[in-house]
Design a protein around this motif. Sequence first.
Motif, short mmCIF file in Angstrom:
data_model
loop_
_atom_site.label_atom_id
_atom_site.label_comp_id
_atom_site.label_asym_id
_atom_site.label_seq_id
_atom_site.Cartn_x
_atom_site.Cartn_y
_atom_site.Cartn_z
N GLN A 106 0.83 -1.20 0.00
CA GLN A 106 0.00 0.00 0.00
C GLN A 106 0.87 1.26 0.00
O GLN A 106 0.60 2.21 -0.74
N GLN A 107 1.92 1.27 0.83
CA GLN A 107 2.80 2.45 0.89
C GLN A 107 3.53 2.63 -0.44
O GLN A 107 3.69 3.76 -0.92
N LYS B 222 1.16 4.18 -2.88
CA LYS B 222 1.00 5.61 -2.59
C LYS B 222 2.18 6.41 -3.12
O LYS B 222 2.01 7.48 -3.71
N ARG C 258 2.01 6.70 -6.88
CA ARG C 258 0.99 7.70 -7.24
C ARG C 258 1.47 9.12 -6.92
O ARG C 258 1.20 10.05 -7.67
N ASN C 259 2.22 9.28 -5.82
CA ASN C 259 2.77 10.60 -5.48
C ASN C 259 3.76 11.10 -6.51
O ASN C 259 3.99 12.30 -6.62
N ALA D 97 -5.18 3.46 -1.74
CA ALA D 97 -3.80 3.85 -2.00
C ALA D 97 -3.55 4.14 -3.47
O ALA D 97 -2.62 4.86 -3.81
#
Length: 122
Positions: A63-64, A67, A70-71, A96
Amino acid sequence: MDHKKILIIDDDVTALDIVDFLFEDKGFDVVRRADGVSALECVEEVMPNIILIDLMMPRMSGQQCVKEIRNKGLTIPIVAFTAVDDPEIHKEAMDAGCNLVLTKPCKPNVLVKHIEDLLQKE
């Protein structure tokens, strides 16, 4: 299908081997990483057409990692492929930035179909 590139991120070597073989057999160029940290280090260089990621890994959760991808502003389709059959964990993965969450084990032809369907939507 012309050579599509798939980034597979999983700390389970056996799972990597199986998925690697499956997608190479379907004409994909396969890039493998054992965790989210090493995947983040290469994702912009590799620029895969699609990412298949485990959620439970050392150093950084799936999940991290999603993220962080995507960031970076990357819109690459991402499929979470996890042994955890928990709706809350699946929701966290979707929140996420995953496009799809599949539970292991999954029939190989079903996995390939989902990946190909996502690539057609690109």
